[in-house]
Design a protein around this motif. Structure first.
Motif, PDB file in Angstrom:
ATOM      1  N   CYS A 174       1.015   8.268  28.224  1.00 31.27           N
ATOM      2  CA  CYS A 174       0.001   8.822  28.716  1.00 31.27           C
ATOM      3  C   CYS A 174      -0.776  10.112  28.546  1.00 31.27           C
ATOM      4  CB  CYS A 174       0.074   8.641  30.513  1.00 31.27           C
ATOM      5  SG  CYS A 174       0.254   7.452  31.384  1.00 31.27           S
ATOM      6  N   ARG A 176       0.220  11.576  25.621  1.00 31.97           N
ATOM      7  CA  ARG A 176      -1.295  11.059  24.213  1.00 31.97           C
ATOM      8  C   ARG A 176      -1.714  10.450  24.303  1.00 31.97           C
ATOM      9  NH1 ARG A 176       4.313   8.086  21.870  1.00 31.97           N
ATOM     10  NH2 ARG A 176       2.763   7.560  20.176  1.00 31.97           N
ATOM     11  N   ALA A 177      -1.967   9.202  24.914  1.00 34.38           N
ATOM     12  CA  ALA A 177      -3.274   7.975  25.160  1.00 34.38           C
ATOM     13  C   ALA A 177      -3.828   9.190  25.362  1.00 34.38           C
ATOM     14  CB  ALA A 177      -2.701   7.831  25.839  1.00 34.38           C
ATOM     15  N   ILE A 180      -5.489  10.989  22.811  1.00 31.98           N
ATOM     16  CA  ILE A 180      -6.366  10.254  21.457  1.00 31.98           C
ATOM     17  C   ILE A 180      -7.486   9.864  21.775  1.00 31.98           C
ATOM     18  CG2 ILE A 180      -5.902   8.274  19.829  1.00 31.98           C
ATOM     19  CD1 ILE A 180      -2.856   8.420  20.807  1.00 31.98           C
ATOM     20  N   ALA A 185      -8.742   6.599  28.529  1.00 36.04           N
ATOM     21  CA  ALA A 185      -7.189   6.613  28.837  1.00 36.04           C
ATOM     22  C   ALA A 185      -7.220   6.412  30.509  1.00 36.04           C
ATOM     23  CB  ALA A 185      -6.427   7.966  29.114  1.00 36.04           C
TER      24      ALA A 185
END
Lengths: 301, 253
Positions: A174, A176-177, A180, A185
């Motif tokens: 999460c 990382r999401a 990005i 997210a």
């Protein structure tokens, strides 16, 4: 020992010294990246986390005589709490967070932390026992401190934990999401502010670990944060901002180059060497040697 | 309990002096496919942004299942069961297809942040369950063969499917689709229509913004038409196609 052999021994010796410092730069750089990925800012109080880790460890082990493992855990927890408080009290309440505003806040926090550390621990530098023996080990004529082995081992552990966290846990995925694509997210129900807080916590934790393991070999004092932070920042840029595997490689590389420069040119120029490398990277390849220029263009900073 | 899953009550949104949504009252029926159509710039995406918390209304209210949601943050709104896709696909391009969906299931997992820090072994079971759920989701969308592919390297049609899969992973009560067929070819558009039909069968209410009129008229139970941020007409697709006001403002334009 003939001259060629002596040269080789020197080289190995500089190399060991470089790795020892490089591991620390690598960990500071990982801390920078973690907050950078979550928020897009550079946390200039990163070096202060390292100092707090070192000084707290000194107090717990040298003054309170706690066992090293217990002191290690308590110190990391303490600095994590400082990191979380920093985020909650100074970053989270900002009404219109822009990159510049947040960065200036981190500079303020770094000055305040430095002042507080001076008041509490004084101006002197603090000695701490090595984790195991302080007797250097012989390695074909060159010597290596057991503490250097500890530093290398702990860096490897930290990197392994880091990889595990970001690839194999939901919270890591999460985070990382969130770095990005923040909007997507949030749509998936991820509280982005919580992820920012977590990034400060983790980053403070890594900083604390770096401070704890380096203190026996450099003797910690309250002013160390700026230079450690700067070198770590250099490593982060060299590795490509936001790229943590790059940061680890770049940190070690920077440490080794610095040690070679100090050994073969002059130790007076030790700090200058790291900064000159940083400047050259910024001139020639601002995305870092391990970063992709495409990823760089997408970032706001 | 009403039969509406979502109610917009005198909703307004101004951007400075520009009125994007003006005094809009509209109900979205539970268990149906509803569409929102209107010319470019009519305020459709703004309405979606207001409902999902990405923008705050200047006035009026939004009720979801009889609960007021205006003023709530996007992640909180996602938490109570409104999910959405974007006009320009918003996925996590450098994560794998499976990971994209797993992140979508985050809210439905018990692995809270503190929890996962304290109990890593339990977390691994949790992770396994989430992974299995995500794999089911992939199977439903017939994307299994792409599970380990980086999401960014999929063709656009599949990226849209993936975005929908991630939205569905949240197990929403209401799914908002912002132009799901834009950029898709004829074959992909037909597949998208079938997928939306399947989503309705899963008991998820769908609210759709779309420019492809064939698709809209084909799959919708109800259609609402807006222009300049206000409602012009609403009804079944057949009623809308006969409405003279709609024809002059939009369809006949």
């Amino acid at each position: 020992m003939n001259p060629a052999e002596a040269n080789l021994v020197d080289l190995v010796q500089f190399f060991f010294m470089g790795i020892q410092r490089g591991c620390i730069y690598a960990m500071v750089a990982m801390g920078f990246n973690m907050i950078y990925n979550a928020t897009g800012i550079i946390n200039f109080a990163q070096g202060e986390f390292v100092v707090l880790g070192g000084l707290m460890m000194v107090s717990l082990t040298m003054a309170l005589h706690l066992p090293i493992v217990l002191a290690f855990i308590l110190t990391v927890l303490f600095v994590v709490v400082v990191g979380v408080l920093m985020e909650r009290l100074t970053i989270n309440p900002v009404k219109q967070p822009t990159v510049l505003r947040l960065i200036i806040i981190t500079i303020a926090v770094s000055i305040i932390t430095k002042g507080a550390a001076m008041m509490f621990w004084g101006k002197g530098s603090h000695y701490m026992n090595h984790f195991s023996s302080a007797e250097p080990l012989d390695f074909h004529g060159a010597t290596i401190l057991p503490q250097t082995l500890w530093i290398m081992g702990i860096l490897l552990l930290v990197v392994a934990a880091y990889v595990f966290f970001f690839n194999f846990t939901m919270t890591g995925k999460c985070m990382r999401a969130c770095s990005i694509n923040r909007d997507a997210a949030r749509l998936a129900g991820i509280d982005d502010r919580k992820m920012v807080m977590l990034s400060f916590a983790l980053s403070a934790g890594i900083g604390a670990v770096a401070g704890i393991i380096i203190t026996p070999v450099i003797q910690m004092d309250y002013t160390r944060g700026a230079m450690l932070g700067l070198k770590g920042f250099g490593a982060a840029v060299l590795g490509g901002l936001g790229n943590s595997t790059g940061a680890v490689a770049a940190g070690v590389l920077l440490g080794v180059l610095e040690a070679l420069g100090a050994g073969y040119i002059s130790s007076h120029y030790m700090d200058a060497i790291a900064l000159v490398i940083l400047l050259f990277v910024l001139f020639i390849r601002p995305s870092g040697i391990f970063g992709s220029s495409e990823a760089m263009r997408l970032k706001e900073f | 309990m009403t039969n509406n899953i979502l109610e917009l009550d005198h909703l307004r949104k101004n951007f400075g002096g520009v009125v994007a949504v003006s005094d809009l009252s509209l109900n979205i029926a539970k268990g149906a496919i509803s569409s929102l159509i209107g010319p470019n710039g009519a305020g459709k995406t703004t309405i979606f942004n207001l409902v999902t918390g990405f923008a705050q209304p200047s006035g009026g209210h939004i009720n979801f299942s009889d609960r007021r949601i205006n003023g709530m943050k996007p992640h909180a709104i996602a938490g109570i069961g409104i999910s959405r896709t974007f006009q320009n696909v918003q996925i996590f391009p450098n994560m794998s297809v499976l990971e994209n969906i797993m992140v979508g299931r985050y809210l439905r997992s018990r692995a809270g942040m503190l929890y996962s820090c304290i109990f890593p072994p339990i977390l691994r079971n949790e992770e396994k369950r989430i992974r299995e759920d995500a794999e089911k989701q992939l199977h439903f969308l017939e994307l299994e063969q792409y599970a380990d592919t980086p999401a960014g390297s999929l063709p656009l049609g599949n990226q849209r499917m993936l975005e929908i899969a991630r939205a569905l992973a949240l197990e929403p009560g209401l799914l908002l689709l912002d132009e799901p067929a834009s950029g898709l070819n004829a074959r992909e558009t037909i597949a998208m229509g079938e997928l939306i039909g399947k989503i309705k069968e899963m008991n998820v209410s769908v609210w759709l913004v779309e420019h492809d009129m064939d698709l809209v008229m084909d799959i919708s139970d109800y259609v609402a038409v807006i222009n300049f941020g206000g409602l012009i007409a609403q009804g079944t697709p057949a009623e809308i196609q006969r409405n003279p006001e709609v024809i002059s403002a939009y369809l006949g334009g």
